[in-house]
Scaffold this motif. Structure first.
Motif, PDB file in Angstrom:
ATOM      1  N   TRP A  29      73.621  69.696  70.130  1.00 60.35           N
ATOM      2  CA  TRP A  29      73.488  68.498  70.963  1.00 60.35           C
ATOM      3  C   TRP A  29      73.876  68.826  72.396  1.00 60.35           C
ATOM      4  CZ3 TRP A  29      77.316  65.736  73.622  1.00 60.35           C
ATOM      5  CH2 TRP A  29      76.903  64.511  74.148  1.00 60.35           C
ATOM      6  N   GLY A  30      74.944  69.622  72.553  1.00 62.15           N
ATOM      7  CA  GLY A  30      75.353  70.026  73.891  1.00 62.15           C
ATOM      8  C   GLY A  30      74.303  70.870  74.573  1.00 62.15           C
ATOM      9  N   LEU A  31      73.635  71.759  73.824  1.00 65.05           N
ATOM     10  CA  LEU A  31      72.578  72.590  74.397  1.00 65.05           C
ATOM     11  C   LEU A  31      71.393  71.733  74.833  1.00 65.05           C
ATOM     12  CD1 LEU A  31      71.730  75.442  75.077  1.00 65.05           C
ATOM     13  CD2 LEU A  31      70.770  75.665  72.775  1.00 65.05           C
ATOM     14  N   LEU A  32      71.085  70.711  74.050  1.00 57.73           N
ATOM     15  CA  LEU A  32      70.011  69.793  74.449  1.00 57.73           C
ATOM     16  C   LEU A  32      70.372  69.072  75.746  1.00 57.73           C
ATOM     17  CD1 LEU A  32      68.935  68.219  71.021  1.00 57.73           C
ATOM     18  CD2 LEU A  32      67.625  69.811  72.449  1.00 57.73           C
ATOM     19  N   CYS A  33      71.643  68.689  75.883  1.00 58.88           N
ATOM     20  CA  CYS A  33      72.089  68.049  77.131  1.00 58.88           C
ATOM     21  C   CYS A  33      71.942  69.011  78.307  1.00 58.88           C
ATOM     22  CB  CYS A  33      73.543  67.598  77.010  1.00 58.88           C
ATOM     23  SG  CYS A  33      73.804  66.139  75.977  1.00 58.88           S
ATOM     24  N   ALA A  34      72.301  70.290  78.095  1.00 58.57           N
ATOM     25  CA  ALA A  34      72.178  71.280  79.158  1.00 58.57           C
ATOM     26  C   ALA A  34      70.715  71.470  79.560  1.00 58.57           C
ATOM     27  CB  ALA A  34      72.782  72.610  78.705  1.00 58.57           C
ATOM     28  N   LEU A  35      69.828  71.521  78.585  1.00 58.49           N
ATOM     29  CA  LEU A  35      68.405  71.673  78.892  1.00 58.49           C
ATOM     30  C   LEU A  35      67.862  70.419  79.576  1.00 58.49           C
ATOM     31  CD1 LEU A  35      67.161  73.439  75.629  1.00 58.49           C
ATOM     32  CD2 LEU A  35      67.558  74.448  77.879  1.00 58.49           C
ATOM     33  N   GLY A  36      68.350  69.245  79.147  1.00 56.38           N
ATOM     34  CA  GLY A  36      67.953  68.009  79.820  1.00 56.38           C
ATOM     35  C   GLY A  36      68.389  67.997  81.271  1.00 56.38           C
ATOM     36  N   ALA A  37      69.604  68.511  81.526  1.00 58.27           N
ATOM     37  CA  ALA A  37      70.089  68.617  82.905  1.00 58.27           C
ATOM     38  C   ALA A  37      69.218  69.570  83.710  1.00 58.27           C
ATOM     39  CB  ALA A  37      71.535  69.099  82.911  1.00 58.27           C
ATOM     40  N   ALA A  38      68.803  70.682  83.086  1.00 63.42           N
ATOM     41  CA  ALA A  38      67.950  71.650  83.775  1.00 63.42           C
ATOM     42  C   ALA A  38      66.618  71.026  84.171  1.00 63.42           C
ATOM     43  CB  ALA A  38      67.721  72.874  82.891  1.00 63.42           C
ATOM     44  N   ILE A  39      66.057  70.223  83.282  1.00 66.92           N
ATOM     45  CA  ILE A  39      64.784  69.557  83.587  1.00 66.92           C
ATOM     46  C   ILE A  39      64.969  68.576  84.742  1.00 66.92           C
ATOM     47  CG2 ILE A  39      63.051  67.946  82.696  1.00 66.92           C
ATOM     48  CD1 ILE A  39      63.469  69.256  79.935  1.00 66.92           C
ATOM     49  N   ALA A  40      66.042  67.786  84.669  1.00 63.83           N
ATOM     50  CA  ALA A  40      66.295  66.813  85.737  1.00 63.83           C
ATOM     51  C   ALA A  40      66.514  67.511  87.071  1.00 63.83           C
ATOM     52  CB  ALA A  40      67.516  65.958  85.386  1.00 63.83           C
ATOM     53  N   TYR A  41      67.320  68.579  87.069  1.00 66.15           N
ATOM     54  CA  TYR A  41      67.581  69.322  88.308  1.00 66.15           C
ATOM     55  C   TYR A  41      66.318  70.001  88.824  1.00 66.15           C
ATOM     56  CZ  TYR A  41      72.655  68.813  87.668  1.00 66.15           C
ATOM     57  OH  TYR A  41      73.937  68.316  87.535  1.00 66.15           O
ATOM     58  N   GLY A  42      65.485  70.509  87.906  1.00 68.22           N
ATOM     59  CA  GLY A  42      64.264  71.190  88.321  1.00 68.22           C
ATOM     60  C   GLY A  42      63.304  70.260  89.044  1.00 68.22           C
ATOM     61  N   VAL A  43      63.106  69.071  88.489  1.00 71.15           N
ATOM     62  CA  VAL A  43      62.223  68.092  89.131  1.00 71.15           C
ATOM     63  C   VAL A  43      62.857  67.590  90.429  1.00 71.15           C
ATOM     64  CG1 VAL A  43      61.097  65.860  88.863  1.00 71.15           C
ATOM     65  CG2 VAL A  43      61.232  67.416  86.913  1.00 71.15           C
ATOM     66  N   ALA A  44      64.174  67.356  90.403  1.00 77.52           N
ATOM     67  CA  ALA A  44      64.877  66.892  91.608  1.00 77.52           C
ATOM     68  C   ALA A  44      64.761  67.906  92.732  1.00 77.52           C
ATOM     69  CB  ALA A  44      66.351  66.630  91.291  1.00 77.52           C
ATOM     70  N   SER A  45      64.816  69.190  92.384  1.00 76.36           N
ATOM     71  CA  SER A  45      64.706  70.247  93.396  1.00 76.36           C
ATOM     72  C   SER A  45      63.392  70.168  94.144  1.00 76.36           C
ATOM     73  CB  SER A  45      64.851  71.614  92.719  1.00 76.36           C
ATOM     74  OG  SER A  45      64.513  72.653  93.590  1.00 76.36           O
ATOM     75  N   VAL A  46      62.314  69.917  93.399  1.00 79.30           N
ATOM     76  CA  VAL A  46      60.998  69.800  94.042  1.00 79.30           C
ATOM     77  C   VAL A  46      60.975  68.617  94.993  1.00 79.30           C
ATOM     78  CG1 VAL A  46      58.548  69.406  93.647  1.00 79.30           C
ATOM     79  CG2 VAL A  46      59.821  70.888  92.104  1.00 79.30           C
ATOM     80  N   MET A  47      61.460  67.475  94.527  1.00 78.55           N
ATOM     81  CA  MET A  47      61.445  66.263  95.344  1.00 78.55           C
ATOM     82  C   MET A  47      62.291  66.449  96.608  1.00 78.55           C
ATOM     83  SD  MET A  47      59.587  64.213  93.468  1.00 78.55           S
ATOM     84  CE  MET A  47      59.899  62.547  94.020  1.00 78.55           C
ATOM     85  N   GLN A  48      63.474  67.014  96.462  1.00 76.72           N
ATOM     86  CA  GLN A  48      64.368  67.165  97.598  1.00 76.72           C
ATOM     87  C   GLN A  48      63.864  68.216  98.579  1.00 76.72           C
ATOM     88  OE1 GLN A  48      67.896  68.022  95.410  1.00 76.72           O
ATOM     89  NE2 GLN A  48      68.483  65.871  95.181  1.00 76.72           N
ATOM     90  N   SER A  49      63.202  69.235  98.054  1.00 80.25           N
ATOM     91  CA  SER A  49      62.687  70.279  98.927  1.00 80.25           C
ATOM     92  C   SER A  49      61.548  69.766  99.801  1.00 80.25           C
ATOM     93  CB  SER A  49      62.213  71.465  98.088  1.00 80.25           C
ATOM     94  OG  SER A  49      63.274  72.029  97.376  1.00 80.25           O
ATOM     95  N   VAL A  50      60.696  68.930  99.216  1.00 74.80           N
ATOM     96  CA  VAL A  50      59.632  68.304 100.010  1.00 74.80           C
ATOM     97  C   VAL A  50      60.251  67.488 101.134  1.00 74.80           C
ATOM     98  CG1 VAL A  50      57.762  66.616  99.966  1.00 74.80           C
ATOM     99  CG2 VAL A  50      57.990  68.249  98.106  1.00 74.80           C
ATOM    100  N   ALA A  51      61.295  66.730 100.800  1.00 76.49           N
ATOM    101  CA  ALA A  51      61.964  65.899 101.806  1.00 76.49           C
ATOM    102  C   ALA A  51      62.614  66.765 102.883  1.00 76.49           C
ATOM    103  CB  ALA A  51      63.015  65.011 101.133  1.00 76.49           C
ATOM    104  N   ALA A  52      63.231  67.892 102.490  1.00 79.35           N
ATOM    105  CA  ALA A  52      63.890  68.764 103.464  1.00 79.35           C
ATOM    106  C   ALA A  52      62.870  69.354 104.438  1.00 79.35           C
ATOM    107  CB  ALA A  52      64.652  69.877 102.750  1.00 79.35           C
ATOM    108  N   GLN A  53      61.696  69.743 103.911  1.00 75.15           N
ATOM    109  CA  GLN A  53      60.665  70.307 104.769  1.00 75.15           C
ATOM    110  C   GLN A  53      60.108  69.259 105.727  1.00 75.15           C
ATOM    111  OE1 GLN A  53      58.885  73.107 105.494  1.00 75.15           O
ATOM    112  NE2 GLN A  53      60.373  74.393 104.436  1.00 75.15           N
ATOM    113  N   ALA A  54      60.034  68.008 105.261  1.00 77.57           N
ATOM    114  CA  ALA A  54      59.447  66.947 106.083  1.00 77.57           C
ATOM    115  C   ALA A  54      60.442  66.369 107.080  1.00 77.57           C
ATOM    116  CB  ALA A  54      58.918  65.828 105.178  1.00 77.57           C
ATOM    117  N   THR A  55      61.716  66.745 106.953  1.00 77.05           N
ATOM    118  CA  THR A  55      62.743  66.212 107.841  1.00 77.05           C
ATOM    119  C   THR A  55      62.836  67.047 109.100  1.00 77.05           C
ATOM    120  OG1 THR A  55      64.012  65.384 105.950  1.00 77.05           O
ATOM    121  CG2 THR A  55      65.173  65.585 108.045  1.00 77.05           C
ATOM    122  N   GLU A  56      62.864  66.398 110.233  1.00 76.87           N
ATOM    123  CA  GLU A  56      62.898  67.094 111.512  1.00 76.87           C
ATOM    124  C   GLU A  56      64.220  67.829 111.700  1.00 76.87           C
ATOM    125  OE1 GLU A  56      62.502  66.068 116.319  1.00 76.87           O
ATOM    126  OE2 GLU A  56      62.367  64.489 114.802  1.00 76.87           O
TER     127      GLU A  56
END
Length: 286
Positions: free
Chosen positions: A3-30
């Motif tokens: 169950w803990g490993l599933l939580c860790a993998l769930g965190a990885a998925i959330a962080y992975g998608v968040a990274s894409v979203m935040q990186s787009v925002a960082a590039q678009a920020t002056e």
């Protein structure tokens, strides 16, 4: 434990998608053009809705990470979080970026490494630590803050890897502090110094990483961040917090950790997307 490993993998998925979203925002920020690390960068990126969505995913990922840290060794959880780059790479496939055989092989190796870690890990809580250890983490945050500020003023060649490493080490402090928080009860959270360490170190990590992404190489920034957020907390977990493997599985755990982290480093170029015209896609280097 699983169950803990599933939580860790769930965190990885959330962080992975968040990274894409935040990186787009960082590039678009002056860029303010002020040079060095600009704390106002976080204020500016908060004006981007994609960064806010990514931040929300980060919160979900952090809750899952804390749950995993309370039942799994740090070296398992942090290696699983490094797999967020595999999530980003696979997501890139759906954004029209072609993945070569090397990238698909790296994704497969990440999964194999995590499988070995899951097999070797022994589910357990953290050894108790005293106030001195908690104050030591606060001291580490102060040192990393100074190192990050100095890195932001360094030459371009030094700045990018240094900021990425400091960001990774700060994320590592977040993981260590999250591991020693006894519970998520409101009273425990408010009275434990580790809670405030998590908040400050997490904010620093985001600022330094965003600065590295905005002004330097994606591959270098992300690779150094992965090293900082996996190796450092894993060593602390083994030598200070009592992390162990199942009897006779130490070699399997080491092999799994090395495979997962090395494969994540091979996918470091997917740590941030680049924009061309109106289309956004992950950076692809020749």
């Amino acid at each position: 434990m699983w169950w803990g490993l599933l939580c860790a993998l769930g965190a990885a998925i959330a962080y992975g998608v968040a990274s894409v979203m935040q990186s787009v925002a960082a590039q678009a920020t002056e860029d303010s053009g002020a040079g060095g690390v600009d704390p106002k960068l976080l204020v500016r990126v908060l004006g981007q809705w994609k960064f806010v969505v990514g931040l929300s995913l980060d919160v979900l990922g952090f809750v899952a990470q804390i749950a995993a840290l309370h039942v799994l060794p740090l070296f398992v959880v942090q290696a699983a979080l490094a797999a967020s780059l595999a999530v980003t790479a696979v997501a890139a496939r759906f954004l029209g970026v072609h993945l070569g055989k090397r990238e698909w092989a790296a994704v497969a190796v990440v999964c194999a490494g995590l499988g070995l870690l899951g097999t070797a890990a022994e589910g357990e809580g953290s050894d108790p630590v005293g106030l001195g250890f908690r104050l030591g983490l606060i001291g580490a945050v102060v040192v990393l803050a100074g190192a990050g500020i100095a890195a932001g003023k360094a030459s371009r060649r030094v700045r990018t890897p240094a900021l990425g490493l400091v960001a990774g080490l700060s994320f590592g402090v977040v993981a260590i502090a999250g591991r020693i928080i006894p519970s998520l009860a409101p009273l425990d959270l408010l009275t434990d110094p580790a809670t405030y360490t998590v908040a400050v170190a997490g904010g620093m990590a985001m600022l330094f990483y965003a600065t590295a992404l905005q002004r330097g190489s994606v591959t270098t920034s992300t690779a150094m961040m992965v090293l900082g957020e996996t190796v450092f907390p894993s060593l602390v977990g083994v030598f200070v917090l009592g992390d162990r493997t199942r009897p006779g599985f130490a070699v399997v755990a080491v092999a799994g950790f090395v495979l997962a982290v090395a494969a994540a480093l091979a996918l470091a170029r997917f740590g941030e997307p680049a924009t061309e015209g109106n289309e956004t896609k992950p950076t692809v280097f020749p």
